[in-house]
Design a protein around this motif. Structure first.
Motif, mmCIF file in Angstrom:
data_model
loop_
_atom_site.group_PDB
_atom_site.id
_atom_site.type_symbol
_atom_site.label_atom_id
_atom_site.label_comp_id
_atom_site.label_asym_id
_atom_site.label_seq_id
_atom_site.Cartn_x
_atom_site.Cartn_y
_atom_site.Cartn_z
ATOM 1 N N SER A 66 0.835 -1.205 0.000
ATOM 2 C CA SER A 66 0.000 0.000 0.000
ATOM 3 C C SER A 66 0.866 1.249 0.000
ATOM 4 O O SER A 66 2.042 1.207 0.328
ATOM 5 C CB SER A 66 -0.912 0.009 1.227
ATOM 6 N N ILE A 67 0.244 2.355 -0.378
ATOM 7 C CA ILE A 67 0.916 3.649 -0.323
ATOM 8 C C ILE A 67 0.554 4.293 1.009
ATOM 9 O O ILE A 67 -0.623 4.358 1.371
ATOM 10 C CB ILE A 67 0.507 4.539 -1.508
ATOM 11 N N ARG A 68 1.574 4.743 1.713
ATOM 12 C CA ARG A 68 1.383 5.383 3.018
ATOM 13 C C ARG A 68 2.107 6.726 3.042
ATOM 14 O O ARG A 68 3.001 6.968 2.255
ATOM 15 C CB ARG A 68 1.914 4.489 4.133
ATOM 16 N N ARG A 69 1.696 7.556 3.972
ATOM 17 C CA ARG A 69 2.309 8.879 4.149
ATOM 18 C C ARG A 69 3.316 8.790 5.299
ATOM 19 O O ARG A 69 3.037 8.178 6.328
ATOM 20 C CB ARG A 69 1.219 9.899 4.460
ATOM 21 N N PHE A 70 4.478 9.415 5.143
ATOM 22 C CA PHE A 70 5.472 9.438 6.219
ATOM 23 C C PHE A 70 4.833 10.047 7.459
ATOM 24 O O PHE A 70 4.146 11.057 7.386
ATOM 25 C CB PHE A 70 6.708 10.247 5.820
#
Length: 74
Positions: A66-70
């Motif tokens: 998945s794409i996650r935010r820092f």
């Protein structure tokens, strides 16, 4: 899977990363836009970071990509 992961990497925005999550969720491997990805076969991804670190992941042990935010999961 290879094409999907490469497309996700191409579309990453600043401050986001791709997370390869194993069954226990800890640790996961993070991939940023500048990392080099290679797929020697359909079950393996080799990640080369700018700092020279290389990580090999067996995709059979990954339950989520998945794409996650820092900072989102700190």
């Amino acid at each position: 899977m290879e094409n999907t992961i490469l497309e996700m990497q191409r579309n990453l925005d600043e401050g986001h990363f791709i997370a390869f999550v194993s069954a226990n969720e800890n640790p996961y491997c993070a991939v940023v836009k500048s990392d080099e990805l290679n797929f020697p076969d359909n079950k393996t991804v080799v990640i080369r970071k700018n700092n020279g670190k290389t990580t090999i992941i067996n995709l059979n042990f990954i339950i989520e990509v998945s794409i996650r935010r820092f900072g989102q999961y700190a």
